[in-house]
Design a protein around this motif. Structure first.
Motif, PDB file in Angstrom:
ATOM      1  N   THR A   1      -6.775 -11.854  93.408  1.00  0.00           N
ATOM      2  CA  THR A   1      -8.148 -10.586  92.976  1.00  0.00           C
ATOM      3  C   THR A   1      -8.181 -10.117  91.293  1.00  0.00           C
ATOM      4  O   THR A   1      -9.183  -9.255  91.622  1.00  0.00           O
ATOM      5  N   THR A   2      -6.846 -10.479  90.909  1.00  0.00           N
ATOM      6  CA  THR A   2      -6.822  -9.281  90.706  1.00  0.00           C
ATOM      7  C   THR A   2      -6.574  -9.239  89.134  1.00  0.00           C
ATOM      8  O   THR A   2      -6.607  -8.595  87.806  1.00  0.00           O
TER       9      THR A   2
ATOM     10  N   LYS B   1      -9.237  -6.776  85.076  1.00  0.00           N
ATOM     11  CA  LYS B   1      -8.050  -5.755  85.349  1.00  0.00           C
ATOM     12  C   LYS B   1      -7.402  -5.679  84.047  1.00  0.00           C
ATOM     13  O   LYS B   1      -5.932  -6.482  84.471  1.00  0.00           O
TER      14      LYS B   1
ATOM     15  N   ASP C   1     -13.145  -7.801  94.530  1.00  0.00           N
ATOM     16  CA  ASP C   1     -11.563  -7.273  94.932  1.00  0.00           C
ATOM     17  C   ASP C   1     -10.946  -6.763  95.687  1.00  0.00           C
ATOM     18  O   ASP C   1     -10.597  -7.362  96.630  1.00  0.00           O
ATOM     19  N   ARG C   2     -12.267  -5.804  96.019  1.00  0.00           N
ATOM     20  CA  ARG C   2     -10.848  -4.798  97.021  1.00  0.00           C
ATOM     21  C   ARG C   2     -11.746  -5.454  98.246  1.00  0.00           C
ATOM     22  O   ARG C   2     -11.142  -5.470  99.235  1.00  0.00           O
TER      23      ARG C   2
ATOM     24  N   HIS D   1      -6.264   0.395  97.846  1.00  0.00           N
ATOM     25  CA  HIS D   1      -5.583  -0.277  99.259  1.00  0.00           C
ATOM     26  C   HIS D   1      -5.069  -0.123 100.523  1.00  0.00           C
ATOM     27  O   HIS D   1      -5.229  -0.716 101.208  1.00  0.00           O
TER      28      HIS D   1
ATOM     29  N   GLU E   1      -8.729 -10.995  86.778  1.00  0.00           N
ATOM     30  CA  GLU E   1      -9.682 -11.195  86.024  1.00  0.00           C
ATOM     31  C   GLU E   1     -10.595  -9.582  85.916  1.00  0.00           C
ATOM     32  O   GLU E   1     -10.980  -9.305  86.899  1.00  0.00           O
TER      33      GLU E   1
ATOM     34  N   LYS F   1     -12.569  -8.724  99.077  1.00  0.00           N
ATOM     35  CA  LYS F   1     -11.312  -9.692  98.845  1.00  0.00           C
ATOM     36  C   LYS F   1     -10.051  -9.650 100.087  1.00  0.00           C
ATOM     37  O   LYS F   1      -9.531 -10.298 100.776  1.00  0.00           O
ATOM     38  N   PHE F   2      -9.895  -8.319  98.444  1.00  0.00           N
ATOM     39  CA  PHE F   2      -7.618  -7.888  99.857  1.00  0.00           C
ATOM     40  C   PHE F   2      -8.097  -7.812 101.101  1.00  0.00           C
ATOM     41  O   PHE F   2      -7.290  -7.892 102.043  1.00  0.00           O
TER      42      PHE F   2
ATOM     43  N   LEU G   1     -17.464  -5.731  90.408  1.00  0.00           N
ATOM     44  CA  LEU G   1     -16.238  -6.902  90.027  1.00  0.00           C
ATOM     45  C   LEU G   1     -15.023  -5.954  90.674  1.00  0.00           C
ATOM     46  O   LEU G   1     -14.260  -6.672  91.601  1.00  0.00           O
ATOM     47  N   ASP G   2     -14.721  -4.456  90.500  1.00  0.00           N
ATOM     48  CA  ASP G   2     -13.513  -4.162  91.261  1.00  0.00           C
ATOM     49  C   ASP G   2     -13.820  -3.856  92.753  1.00  0.00           C
ATOM     50  O   ASP G   2     -12.872  -4.026  93.515  1.00  0.00           O
TER      51      ASP G   2
END
Length: 647
Positions: free
Chosen positions: A435-436, A440, A508-509, A585, A438, A511-512, A504-505
């Motif tokens: 998840t990180t 970052k 990602d979170r 997270h 791309e 998705k996490f 995007l950030d």
């Protein structure tokens, strides 16, 4: 009179008794229920004198013997009043019986008869109270009682009363001899001399009639001869009766022995029936224990029935002396051999099932590596639960083998779950790391990007704050500290909100968050299903007493800790990875962990899942506190203060 004859015929004559006197009475002071008191003597010697109570039956016109007392047990007769006519009288036996006669005449007649029987057979033992002396001296009047007795004067043998003529002769003789009363000895001598004169005259008269004497002597000789003949016959009859008596005694003795033998045989049969009913194991059960198929449902059912029957036979409460019987010893030895044989077969079979199932499950792990899912063990649990009753039997009979199977199951399942959980968490870590990759370059991006994401996440978490109540103390402190700063810096946050945040950030979170939720959602049913299976399969859910409840809970907890010993380590590793990727997270993980801990505690506060997730929640809380600390006002990070204020 008819009643007396009926009583004599129906009650006393069949029992070889003679009725001397009868009186119609009822109990004093109670409702009238007439009955009869009878004075009787037996016809056989020794003579037994009784007072019998006779009552008319309620269901028919016949009489029955209700009670009888021996005259020798009579202590006192109380006529109540000697001067007046009174039908009441008392008889003192073992207790006082109070009676009321139908008439005073019957009462006096009955008491007079009792007095004569006392004079004749008891030698004045009975005491008569309130009885007229004239009544005791006069004879029983003629009438009903004498008619009933029908010659019962003979029952008094040598006791005879003077009749009127004899009384007149004696009175005339005493008038001739004026001194008869004043000088009884002279009167007796005179009577003796006159008697001798009469005897001499009689002898002379007899001698004068010699022919008659000879005839009389001949008759006497014949009578003596006949008496000898009768005596001989009586002797032979007596010998025969003696022989019959001896034979009857032998028969009676034989009958007693036969009765004792029958009683003993009946008791022996009961004992044998008891042993056969409770210590006999059918051949079908023996075959099932020795060679029963433990892999098919039908065979397992047969083995369960056979094991329960065996346990019942072994636990039967033997009666005293049974354990000394050779057959019982042999049967107990057979039961012990069958128990050991079946326990060994069952243990080996379940060991093979554990090993085989472990290999089968390990071969399917590759099917779950592509997806973030854990293999399901419900088929294994379903197959093994068929042996739950057999495990209970093994627990009650062979505790060592039961404990050995428990350890074997725990060892195999520990290795199996360790591989599955390790692979599962590897997949989760790979997905988190992906998840990180791309967009970052480092842990933290530009300030506007970070602040925008923080604002969005804070707004989304504000609605679920109820789930975090009581989870941490730091959150409450931050809420108080930040309330004033939010007002002063609201314009600054609005300006920051207009800055170009990184979508995007946020993705990602999110998705996490989904990955972490998926991990917890997979672990939760796995642990609960395994704990439920262990409780049912190893029979650890039964808790008749409080001590056993605590012991069984401890056993389940120990087995779960052993089987899932890697879960807490892997979760901490996953949490460390998530925190390393992005410290924000920790807030996601805190929310999810708090929710799952709350859910697990509602299901079972003492469960393994609740305890483990609670321990991991402490780690997440520490990471979150650490994240908050880095955002404090003393921090040199340029975006720390706006982030804290937005929180």
């Amino acid at each position: 009179l008819d009643t007396s004859r009926t009583i004599l015929r129906d009650i006393f004559t069949p029992n070889d008794e003679r009725l001397l006197s009868i009186v119609n009475v009822c109990k004093a002071g109670k409702k009238k229920k007439n009955c009869f008191l009878c004075a009787t003597v037996t016809t056989e010697r020794p003579v037994q004198v009784r007072v019998v109570k006779v009552k008319k039956s309620d269901k028919g016109d016949f009489y029955k013997r209700q009670m009888a007392w021996e005259l020798r047990d009579l202590a006192e007769v109380d006529a109540k009043d000697a001067s007046k006519e009174n039908p009441e009288f008392d008889l003192h036996f073992e207790k006082v019986y109070r009676w009321v006669a139908s008439s005073t005449a019957e009462k006096n007649s009955f008491i007079s008869c009792i007095w004569k029987l006392n004079q004749r057979y008891l030698r004045k033992k009975v005491e008569f109270v309130n009885v007229s002396s004239q009544l005791l001296e006069e004879s029983v009047p003629s009438g009903e009682n004498q008619s009933v007795a029908g010659g019962d004067e003979d029952a008094l043998d040598d006791y005879q009363e003077l009749n009127a003529r004899e009384e007149q002769d004696i009175e005339g003789m005493m008038e001739v001899c004026e001194y008869a009363i004043s000088n009884a000895e002279a009167f007796a001598e005179k009577l003796s001399r006159e008697l001798q004169v009469l005897d001499g005259a009689n002898i002379q008269s007899i001698m004068a009639s010699e022919k008659q004497v000879n005839i009389l002597m001949q008759l006497l000789d014949e009578a003596l001869s006949e008496v000898d003949t009768i005596e001989g016959k009586l002797s032979s009859y007596e010998e025969m009766l003696q022989s019959v008596k001896e034979q009857m005694d032998q028969i009676s003795q034989s009958n007693r022995l036969i009765q004792i033998s029958n009683t003993n045989n009946g008791k022996l049969l009961d004992e044998i029936q008891f042993l056969v009913n409770y210590m006999d194991l059918s051949k079908g059960h023996i075959r099932a224990l020795q060679d029963g198929d433990l892999s098919s449902p039908k065979g397992i059912e047969a083995c369960i029935n056979a094991s329960e029957a065996l346990l019942q036979c072994m636990n039967v409460a033997l009666r005293p002396g049974h354990e000394k019987l050779m057959a019982v010893k042999q049967q107990q030895h057979l039961f012990t051999e069958l128990r050991d044989t079946f326990a060994r077969r069952l243990t080996n079979h379940l060991n093979n099932v554990f090993v085989h199932q472990g290999h089968d499950q390990s071969s399917t792990l590759s099917q779950h590596t592509a997806e973030l899912t854990l293999p399901k063990h419900s088929p294994l649990h379903r197959d093994l639960l068929r042996y739950a009753k057999l495990m209970e039997w093994l627990k009650n009979t062979q505790r060592e083998k039961y404990d050995g199977l428990s350890r074997t199951y725990v060892d195999y399942m520990t290795r199996l779950y360790e591989r599955e959980i390790k692979d599962f968490f590897e997949v989760a870590k790979i997905k988190m790391a992906g998840t990180t990759k791309e967009g970052k370059g480092n842990k933290f991006a530009t300030l506007p990007r970070k602040e925008s994401a923080l604002k969005q996440e804070t707004e989304s978490l504000h609605g679920s704050s109820g789930k975090l109540t009581g989870s941490t103390s730091s959150l409450n402190k931050l809420a108080v500290q930040g309330s004033s700063s939010r007002r002063s810096q609201s314009s600054s946050l609005l300006d920051m909100g207009n800055m170009s945040a990184s979508d995007l950030d946020v993705a990602d979170r999110t998705k996490f968050d989904k990955i972490f939720e998926q991990v917890l959602s997979e672990l939760e049913p796995l642990c609960l299903a395994e704990q439920d299976f262990i409780s049912k399969f190893f029979k650890l859910q039964q808790h008749p007493t409080l001590a056993q409840v605590n012991y069984m809970k401890d056993m389940v907890r120990l087995m779960m800790n052993k089987i899932f010993q890697s879960i807490e380590t892997e979760l901490n590793s996953l949490i460390a990875l998530g925190d390393k990727i992005d410290s924000f997270h920790s807030l996601y993980m805190l929310v999810k962990m708090s929710h799952h801990v709350w859910t697990a505690q509602n299901v079972d506060p003492a469960s393994y899942l609740s305890t483990t997730l609670g321990n991991v929640l402490v780690t997440v809380k520490r990471n979150f506190d650490k994240c908050i600390t880095t955002c404090s006002p003393t921090s040199s990070t340029p975006w720390a203060s706006p982030w804290r204020n937005s929180m």
